[in-house]
Scaffold this active site. Structure first.
Site, PDB file in Angstrom:
ATOM      1  N   GLY A  31       1.053 -32.760 -14.751  1.00 62.35           N
ATOM      2  CA  GLY A  31       2.115 -32.729 -15.760  1.00 62.35           C
ATOM      3  C   GLY A  31       2.185 -31.388 -16.455  1.00 62.35           C
ATOM      4  N   GLU A  35       7.482 -23.429 -14.394  1.00 64.24           N
ATOM      5  CA  GLU A  35       8.181 -22.769 -13.276  1.00 64.24           C
ATOM      6  C   GLU A  35       7.405 -22.793 -11.967  1.00 64.24           C
ATOM      7  OE1 GLU A  35      10.155 -18.645 -13.088  1.00 64.24           O
ATOM      8  OE2 GLU A  35       9.369 -18.929 -15.120  1.00 64.24           O
ATOM      9  N   HIS A  37       5.296 -25.140 -10.904  1.00 62.78           N
ATOM     10  CA  HIS A  37       5.450 -26.461 -10.273  1.00 62.78           C
ATOM     11  C   HIS A  37       6.847 -26.601  -9.665  1.00 62.78           C
ATOM     12  CE1 HIS A  37       2.437 -27.531 -13.571  1.00 62.78           C
ATOM     13  NE2 HIS A  37       1.786 -27.782 -12.455  1.00 62.78           N
ATOM     14  N   SER A 186      -0.312 -23.141 -16.911  1.00 63.86           N
ATOM     15  CA  SER A 186      -0.203 -23.905 -18.165  1.00 63.86           C
ATOM     16  C   SER A 186      -1.069 -23.300 -19.261  1.00 63.86           C
ATOM     17  CB  SER A 186      -0.535 -25.386 -17.939  1.00 63.86           C
ATOM     18  OG  SER A 186      -1.345 -25.547 -16.821  1.00 63.86           O
TER      19      SER A 186
END
Ligand code: PAF
Length: 283
Positions: A31, A35, A37, A186
């Site tokens: 999750g 960008e 992913h 992330s």
């Protein structure tokens, strides 16, 4: 886009898709989609008829000192991003349906999982291999797309698929970068704007290493040393490791052989944020 939370329901859907001769592509995530992913989804869309994206913050790949509970979970935002990227099925199970009471079977990655990132996070890759295998069994993909940013994870998953005779094609996806070359991750949200700017040094040194090898330097250790010095002389930045590995075996490489592929792996701190990056270089 359909959201599925139960493993058994996802399995029935995947089986039906297979019976209907649909090529299934899967992207596995924890999750907090970014960008990077979305570029994997794009790649899956280009090479598969049906795209399944999984979101699961896998507790067994977190160490006791890593804060699993503080891991970002912006679910509504992820749903919107997945939908607009063209995902067909979003599989987002609860931890209790993936690891019910009495769950006890896990995978061991062996040597590949012990070095580099594995040394820093003992047991991490066993947790990754276990959840990836479970998600393969649940989503039944023909293709699985994994980012090259996590190069060791990609090598481990390739090995897993080979060792366990899984009939799945692993598709590597190129690293997505910010304007200054910083790899999208992330963790970048934890960088101050000054640190974000300075973190661009990591991409610069990867390019430097590429140039040195194009200039016929065969001593990989001396290139690694130059790279380490360039990072350490950037205020606020320091290296955790700078290592060349053989692209196929992922074993340490010291001298380059003409025509062979290597990967330069870097883990470095900018402020307190630990960043990883890498580049594949042919000698
Ligand atoms: O790369 C990740 O986000 C995770 O390690 C993965 C592959 C989704 C397994 O939890």
């Amino acid at each position: 886009m359909q959201i599925i939370t139960e493993p058994a329901e996802m399995q029935v859907i995947a089986e039906k898709l297979r019976l209907n001769r649909q090529l299934i592509g899967v992207i596995m995530t924890m999750g907090a989609l970014h960008e990077g992913h979305l570029s994997l989804v794009k790649l899956a869309r280009e090479s598969a008829g049906t795209v399944i994206l999984t979101i699961f913050v896998n507790p067994i790949q977190f160490g006791p000192d890593e804060d699993l509970h503080r891991y970002p979970r912006p679910f509504e935002q992820d749903v919107a991003l997945a939908r607009s990227a063209g995902v067909d099925y979003l599989f987002a199970p609860e931890a209790s349906s993936i690891y019910p009471d009495h769950f006890q079977t896990t995978l061991q990655c062996g040597k590949l999982g012990e070095h580099f990132e594995g040394k820093q996070r003992p047991g991490h890759f066993n947790g990754v291999a276990t959840i990836v295998s479970k998600l393969f069994n649940i989503t039944k993909p023909h293709r699985a797309i994994f980012g090259e940013k996590d190069a060791q994870q990609l090598a481990i998953i390739r090995q897993l698929v080979t060792d366990l005779n899984m009939d799945i094609t692993i598709v590597p996806a190129p690293i997505v970068r910010e304007e200054n070359g910083l790899a999208v991750s992330s963790r970048n949200i934890y960088l101050s704007s000054d640190e974000r700017h300075k973190a661009g040094i990591i991409y610069q040194v990867l390019c430097h290493a590429e140039k040195r090898m194009a200039g016929d330097e065969k001593n990989l250790q001396s290139i690694a040393q130059e790279v380490e010095e360039m990072i350490s002389s950037t205020p606020g930045c320091r290296c955790d490791y700078v290592i060349f590995v053989d692209e196929k075996s992922f074993e340490l490489a010291e001298k380059a052989e003409q025509g062979r592929e290597y990967r330069l792996l870097i883990a470095a701190f900018c402020g307190n944020v630990r960043l990883i990056d890498n580049v594949k270089i042919r000698a």
